[in-house]
Design a protein around this motif. Sequence first.
Motif, PDB file in Angstrom:
ATOM      1  N   THR A  36    -110.110 -51.155 -33.161  1.00 21.15           N
ATOM      2  CA  THR A  36    -110.766 -52.031 -32.208  1.00 21.15           C
ATOM      3  C   THR A  36    -109.524 -52.398 -31.231  1.00 21.15           C
ATOM      4  OG1 THR A  36    -110.474 -53.900 -33.647  1.00 21.15           O
ATOM      5  CG2 THR A  36    -112.523 -52.600 -33.440  1.00 21.15           C
ATOM      6  N   SER A  37    -108.326 -52.576 -31.663  1.00 27.36           N
ATOM      7  CA  SER A  37    -106.977 -52.961 -31.107  1.00 27.36           C
ATOM      8  C   SER A  37    -106.686 -51.737 -29.882  1.00 27.36           C
ATOM      9  CB  SER A  37    -105.954 -53.274 -31.851  1.00 27.36           C
ATOM     10  OG  SER A  37    -106.284 -54.689 -32.620  1.00 27.36           O
ATOM     11  N   LEU A  38    -106.452 -50.642 -30.600  1.00 23.40           N
ATOM     12  CA  LEU A  38    -106.159 -49.485 -29.787  1.00 23.40           C
ATOM     13  C   LEU A  38    -107.166 -49.185 -28.695  1.00 23.40           C
ATOM     14  CD1 LEU A  38    -104.806 -46.827 -32.562  1.00 23.40           C
ATOM     15  CD2 LEU A  38    -103.741 -47.910 -30.561  1.00 23.40           C
ATOM     16  N   ILE A  39    -108.547 -49.273 -29.032  1.00 15.80           N
ATOM     17  CA  ILE A  39    -109.556 -49.193 -27.858  1.00 15.80           C
ATOM     18  C   ILE A  39    -109.465 -50.214 -27.173  1.00 15.80           C
ATOM     19  CG2 ILE A  39    -112.002 -48.884 -27.721  1.00 15.80           C
ATOM     20  CD1 ILE A  39    -112.448 -47.985 -30.477  1.00 15.80           C
ATOM     21  N   ALA A  40    -109.336 -51.421 -27.503  1.00 19.86           N
ATOM     22  CA  ALA A  40    -109.384 -52.759 -26.584  1.00 19.86           C
ATOM     23  C   ALA A  40    -108.071 -52.295 -25.563  1.00 19.86           C
ATOM     24  CB  ALA A  40    -109.110 -53.902 -27.388  1.00 19.86           C
ATOM     25  N   SER A  41    -106.762 -52.067 -26.141  1.00 14.91           N
ATOM     26  CA  SER A  41    -105.831 -51.948 -25.111  1.00 14.91           C
ATOM     27  C   SER A  41    -106.080 -51.029 -24.176  1.00 14.91           C
ATOM     28  CB  SER A  41    -104.528 -51.437 -25.735  1.00 14.91           C
ATOM     29  OG  SER A  41    -104.917 -50.041 -26.343  1.00 14.91           O
ATOM     30  N   ARG A  42    -106.774 -49.893 -24.104  1.00 17.38           N
ATOM     31  CA  ARG A  42    -107.116 -48.997 -23.156  1.00 17.38           C
ATOM     32  C   ARG A  42    -108.554 -49.396 -22.452  1.00 17.38           C
ATOM     33  NH1 ARG A  42    -105.429 -43.704 -23.614  1.00 17.38           N
ATOM     34  NH2 ARG A  42    -103.826 -43.241 -25.263  1.00 17.38           N
ATOM     35  N   PHE A  43    -109.320 -50.069 -23.042  1.00 19.02           N
ATOM     36  CA  PHE A  43    -110.568 -50.553 -22.464  1.00 19.02           C
ATOM     37  C   PHE A  43    -110.007 -51.760 -21.511  1.00 19.02           C
ATOM     38  CE2 PHE A  43    -114.506 -53.616 -22.992  1.00 19.02           C
ATOM     39  CZ  PHE A  43    -115.279 -52.744 -22.072  1.00 19.02           C
ATOM     40  N   GLY A  44    -109.262 -52.476 -21.822  1.00 18.08           N
ATOM     41  CA  GLY A  44    -108.608 -53.540 -20.916  1.00 18.08           C
ATOM     42  C   GLY A  44    -108.171 -53.146 -19.543  1.00 18.08           C
ATOM     43  N   ILE A  45    -107.765 -51.854 -19.431  1.00 18.52           N
ATOM     44  CA  ILE A  45    -107.018 -51.456 -18.345  1.00 18.52           C
ATOM     45  C   ILE A  45    -108.254 -51.280 -17.162  1.00 18.52           C
ATOM     46  CG2 ILE A  45    -106.221 -49.301 -17.142  1.00 18.52           C
ATOM     47  CD1 ILE A  45    -104.707 -48.874 -19.694  1.00 18.52           C
ATOM     48  N   VAL A  46    -109.444 -50.668 -17.755  1.00 16.89           N
ATOM     49  CA  VAL A  46    -110.515 -50.571 -17.030  1.00 16.89           C
ATOM     50  C   VAL A  46    -111.246 -52.147 -16.643  1.00 16.89           C
ATOM     51  CG1 VAL A  46    -112.920 -49.452 -16.591  1.00 16.89           C
ATOM     52  CG2 VAL A  46    -110.964 -48.334 -18.085  1.00 16.89           C
ATOM     53  N   VAL A  47    -111.222 -52.873 -17.726  1.00 18.60           N
ATOM     54  CA  VAL A  47    -111.604 -54.399 -17.505  1.00 18.60           C
ATOM     55  C   VAL A  47    -111.093 -54.989 -16.505  1.00 18.60           C
ATOM     56  CG1 VAL A  47    -112.014 -56.587 -18.573  1.00 18.60           C
ATOM     57  CG2 VAL A  47    -112.666 -54.598 -19.817  1.00 18.60           C
ATOM     58  N   SER A  48    -109.732 -54.611 -16.405  1.00 20.82           N
ATOM     59  CA  SER A  48    -108.847 -55.546 -15.443  1.00 20.82           C
ATOM     60  C   SER A  48    -109.175 -55.185 -13.769  1.00 20.82           C
ATOM     61  CB  SER A  48    -107.268 -55.029 -15.723  1.00 20.82           C
ATOM     62  OG  SER A  48    -106.916 -55.559 -16.673  1.00 20.82           O
ATOM     63  N   GLU A  49    -109.479 -53.591 -13.717  1.00 21.20           N
ATOM     64  CA  GLU A  49    -110.037 -53.324 -12.570  1.00 21.20           C
ATOM     65  C   GLU A  49    -111.359 -53.794 -12.223  1.00 21.20           C
ATOM     66  OE1 GLU A  49    -107.880 -48.844 -13.204  1.00 21.20           O
ATOM     67  OE2 GLU A  49    -110.051 -49.137 -13.523  1.00 21.20           O
ATOM     68  N   LYS A  50    -112.377 -53.828 -13.133  1.00 20.62           N
ATOM     69  CA  LYS A  50    -113.601 -54.747 -12.957  1.00 20.62           C
ATOM     70  C   LYS A  50    -113.437 -56.138 -12.593  1.00 20.62           C
ATOM     71  CE  LYS A  50    -117.039 -56.762 -15.940  1.00 20.62           C
ATOM     72  NZ  LYS A  50    -118.163 -57.225 -15.320  1.00 20.62           N
ATOM     73  N   ALA A  51    -112.381 -56.742 -13.269  1.00 22.25           N
ATOM     74  CA  ALA A  51    -112.205 -58.157 -12.793  1.00 22.25           C
ATOM     75  C   ALA A  51    -111.525 -58.407 -11.674  1.00 22.25           C
ATOM     76  CB  ALA A  51    -111.510 -58.750 -14.118  1.00 22.25           C
ATOM     77  N   ALA A  52    -110.527 -57.459 -11.019  1.00 23.37           N
ATOM     78  CA  ALA A  52    -110.014 -57.571 -10.006  1.00 23.37           C
ATOM     79  C   ALA A  52    -111.083 -57.456  -8.842  1.00 23.37           C
ATOM     80  CB  ALA A  52    -109.163 -56.584  -9.669  1.00 23.37           C
ATOM     81  N   ALA A  53    -112.066 -56.470  -9.015  1.00 20.24           N
ATOM     82  CA  ALA A  53    -112.838 -56.428  -8.007  1.00 20.24           C
ATOM     83  C   ALA A  53    -113.924 -57.753  -7.805  1.00 20.24           C
ATOM     84  CB  ALA A  53    -113.829 -55.161  -8.306  1.00 20.24           C
ATOM     85  N   GLN A  54    -114.235 -58.231  -8.825  1.00 18.87           N
ATOM     86  CA  GLN A  54    -115.079 -59.509  -8.932  1.00 18.87           C
ATOM     87  C   GLN A  54    -114.456 -60.704  -8.252  1.00 18.87           C
ATOM     88  OE1 GLN A  54    -116.100 -59.379 -13.256  1.00 18.87           O
ATOM     89  NE2 GLN A  54    -118.099 -59.198 -12.792  1.00 18.87           N
ATOM     90  N   ALA A  55    -113.060 -60.624  -8.382  1.00 14.77           N
ATOM     91  CA  ALA A  55    -112.110 -61.556  -7.642  1.00 14.77           C
ATOM     92  C   ALA A  55    -112.337 -61.831  -5.988  1.00 14.77           C
ATOM     93  CB  ALA A  55    -110.769 -61.699  -8.177  1.00 14.77           C
TER      94      ALA A  55
END
Length: 267
Positions: A199-218
């Motif tokens: 889950t940590s390995l997946i989350a580290s990669r998933f987090g890159i895309v989540v960051s992009e999503k959050a930046a757009a929402q900002a």
Amino acid sequence: MFQMTSSLSKTELAELKRAKALLENPSLAARLSATLGSPLERGMSMLPARFQSTVQKASEAAMMKALDVAVKSIGVENRRKAGVSQDRVHKLAAATSGAVGGAFGLLALSVELPISTTIMLRSVADIAKSEGENIQHIETRLACLTVFAMGGRTASDDAAESGYFAARLAMSGAVSEATKFLAEKGMSKAGAPALVRLTSLIASRFGIVVSEKAAAQAIPILGAASGALINTLFIEHFQNMARGHFIVRRLEKIHGEEPVRIAYLSA
């Protein structure tokens, strides 16, 4: 090389070319910028200093929830006969959760992300089934989970590989350990090292895309409406990753992993 790829029919090679187009291009960041008419750098500049820590924690929590859903309920909830996947139904559900996130901004990330991730996981499982996968198998369920590790390339990835195969290679050891553990002991020990590592390995990669999503929402443009649009693009991104991934897996089961990899790289 011809001998390695000749076992695939023209139709299969066309499917593989489609899979590569889905898996390698375009990035979520590029699609968000094009759709919203604003570069994500603007959104990034609006985020608080501890933003990455918040995203990582939210991503890890979402992956733990997704792991629990994948192991305990995907096989039960996804008994519909294999056929055309219901991508639009899941997009609508994701858009609804995104509207809530858009209305409350980054403060809602820790609440909204596990919900939208669970919706996306069910969509990924639906796509897997439509490509002939058996959702009752734990290996298939983990393959669904690892879709969230795709589309977010890290600095440690092998530059000689495609983004897709680099992600698979990075996940392979952790997936094998988690598959073995779950086959033997199930989810009785959710904090087991094998599951935490995956889950940590997946989350580290998933987090890159989540960051992009959050930046757009900002970017303050449309509030809740923009949240719905962003989440629609978010789930569509992973639906594309899932479609490409399970096309490749289907062809690998017929022709073997290496012939398909070589054909993919030359497609």
